[in-house]
Structures are given as C-alpha cells and as structure tokens.
Write an enzyme that holds these catalytic residues in place. Sequence first.
Site, PDB file in Angstrom:
ATOM      1  N   TYR A  39      39.411  34.333  30.880  1.00 29.81           N
ATOM      2  CA  TYR A  39      39.446  34.697  32.300  1.00 29.81           C
ATOM      3  C   TYR A  39      40.133  33.580  33.074  1.00 29.81           C
ATOM      4  CZ  TYR A  39      37.925  35.697  37.047  1.00 29.81           C
ATOM      5  OH  TYR A  39      37.914  35.959  38.396  1.00 29.81           O
ATOM      6  N   GLU A  45      43.966  37.420  39.926  1.00 32.56           N
ATOM      7  CA  GLU A  45      42.980  37.393  38.849  1.00 32.56           C
ATOM      8  C   GLU A  45      43.569  37.981  37.572  1.00 32.56           C
ATOM      9  OE1 GLU A  45      39.603  40.243  38.871  1.00 32.56           O
ATOM     10  OE2 GLU A  45      38.348  38.455  38.881  1.00 32.56           O
TER      11      GLU A  45
END
Length: 397
Positions: free
Chosen positions: A119, A207
């Site tokens: 991530y 993101e």
Amino acid sequence: MNIHEYQAKAILREFGAPVAVGVPVLKAEDALAAAKTLPGPVYVVKAQIHAGGRGKGSFKEAAAGDKGGVRIAKSPEEAELFSRQMLGSTLVTVQTGEAGKQVNRLYIEDGAAIDKEFYLSILIDRATSRISFVVSTEGGMDIEKVAHDTPEKIVTFPVDPATGIMPHHGRHVADALGLKGDLAKQAGDLTEKLFAAFVAKDMELLEINPLIVTKDGKLRCLDAKVSFENNALYRHPDVAELRDLSEEDEKEIEASKYDLAYIALDGTIGCMVNGAGLAMATMDIIKLYGESPANFLDVGGGATKEKVTAAFKIITADPKVKGILVNIFGGIMRCDVIAEGVIAAVKEVGLKVPLVVRLEGTNVDLGKSIVASSGLNVIAADDLDDAAQKIVAAVKK
Ligand code: ADP
Ligand code: MG
C-alpha cells in the site's frame, strides 16, 4: 474532484510511473477488439466507478454473474463476456452504500503476475500542513482493517516543503516495504515520480492499493485513486475535463452551477445559511436538539435572489428533507433579498414541509415583513436557539 482509475493511470503514465497497458471501454461491442490489443494471456476487466472495494463487491443483477467488479479473464473472448455482464449493471461495494453504482465504463488491462501487494498513498496531512506518505507492506483490499487492527504496520512520514522530495524519502519508502537492491532503486524512482505528479496536478490524494512487485521483480501501480483540490482546478483545464458527472450527486452538480457551497448529508433538516461558520453552527445546534442536517449549504456573502431560489429548490427536491431551516445573518447579504428569494422559490415549487426562517442583521425588519405578508405558512424565529428548537419540534410532529 475524483476521477476514474483509468484516468488516474494515464496521468501516472505521463509522469513515468509504472502502470500496465490497458484500454477504457464504454460499449460491450468494443471489448473484444480492446482486449486483442493487449499482450495477454491474462486480461483483467475492471469496473470504473468512483468507489473502492470493487474486487470484493457484488452485482445486484444475477445476470452480471457472481465474480465482483474486478475479473480475471483467460482470453479476449472471456473479457468480452465479462464486459457484457458488467456494463449497465449495478455494483455494490463497501464504499458505494446499499444503492450501489451503475457501471458505465470498464478498463480492460494487462494481467499482472503478482508476487507481493503493498500500500502506498500520498496525501495532505492537515495536522502538520505537509504532504505525507503513508506506506504499508499490507496492501491489497483491506487497508482500513490493517489501520484498525495493526496500526504499527503502517509507516507515515511528511515531506518538508522547504526541501521538497529528496532521495532519503525514497529510501524510507523502500525500507518500510522491505525492498533491497534493484527493487529499492525502483521504489526511490517511483517515490519521486508520484510526488511530482501529486504536486504538479494539485492532488489531494493519490492512493496506490495495491502497489505490487511482479514475479519478474518489477514495481507496478495496479490500482490508482486520485482526488484533486477543487480550488486549484482552474489551473488544470485538462484535469477538469476528466470530471464524470454521472458519478456525482445531482444536487451537488446543480449547486455547483450556481456557485453554492453545498454538500448533501443524511439527515432530515434542510439548511440554508450564509457563511460557512454559521452553517456549521446551525448543523451543530440541530444535532444538539436531536435531529440531523440534510445538507451543508452556504449561499455565500453576496447571494442574489436567483441564487437563493436555486438553493431553496435544491433543498426541497431532496426527498429526505422533512423540514427546512433558513438561518441568515445579514451583513453584506441583505435579509430582504433572502426573504424575496425564499418566497419566490416557495411560490414556484410549493412547500410540503415545515419552514422556519430566522433573519438577523441588515434590512431585517423589511425581510421579516416580506415573509409575514407573503401569506405563506412560515414559522418565524428570533434567534438560532429558538429556530433550531422550532424546526426540530415541527419535524417531530
Ligand atoms: P479495488 O481496490 O476497487 O478492489 P483493485 O484495482 O485494487 O480494485 O483490484 C482488486 C484486486 O484485483 C487487486 O488487489 C489485485 O489483486 C487484483 N488486480 C487488479 N488489477 C489487476 C491486474 N491488472 N492484474 C492482476 N490482478 C489485478
Ligand atoms: Mg484497490
């Protein structure tokens, strides 16, 4: 403003970040030809909606199949089949709410052989007023759960605006992800490119979840979510063009045409207020007396009668609204203008729910007499406390 994954990836590609080849598809007839332009042998068909959690989502229509909004196809023909199933169907994910979202666009992308999923995001940390990185080895589909259960697995660090991005930031990312050698070098390179894109395009959030390591040792951005700072959009006409109105709340689109600061909420009391601070206070006091606001709405300092009428129409068009509270402090804004706007709007669209009006400030007496002589069933209030109690009582009847 939010954009679709395929649009975000096009921007990342512009800045040299590693993304797979893919083709956006709007019509199922185009899916086969689109898939055939990709190298294969694996094709991923991805629903493009402004919400995450697509992989674990499910479709409302049985005909859409039971495979979620991100599907791995073994041939262009299978990619076409998935496209036919998904386009026009309603995808429900943890982020769409129960109503789900209709899938109007797809992205057919080259399938990756995934070794690891990480991530990585860049955002503006309001606490430090700095652009910050958020990085975790636990990428994939459940970052919210990681943040909740094992927060120590999430590494966060800010970038000093005085230095901008530096090689040590890249090393920090590589360390946090446990990457060595060539992969650490790739992480450094990616860190710089993503940061450059973030700043150049005035992003609010970038993101990548997941950021992957492929089986042949390459970093790749496999998903991309980007939101932009609305107040900077005027500097980026190319970005503004990416707006997909079908993904936005209709009431908010209508409000933006009149330059109204409007945000739809879940409560029952529609609010029309001038000034963001007063709007916040009005929402708070409605809560205090036991109800919830249906919206945030700041008509602004110099609102015209047309603007007030438009605002009123937007509020009344919302089926959740069981009562309306108009709370105006006339400074630059004159109470008589507000009164005329409200009366005009009520006459045009009718009034099916209780309406409380509280006016104070410039031309207040004139404003009150316009309301009083209108013959409409308006409940007058003298101060904020009184107004909030009256609308809450009227809604509860
Ligand atoms: P969402 O976050 O909305 O569920 P993602 O784009 O992150 O959508 O996709 C969900 C999962 O599907 C990813 O975590 C990854 O495992 C897989 N996936 C997505 N794109 C590809 C691709 N191009 N190749 C292989 N697997 C993919
Ligand atoms: Mg994702």
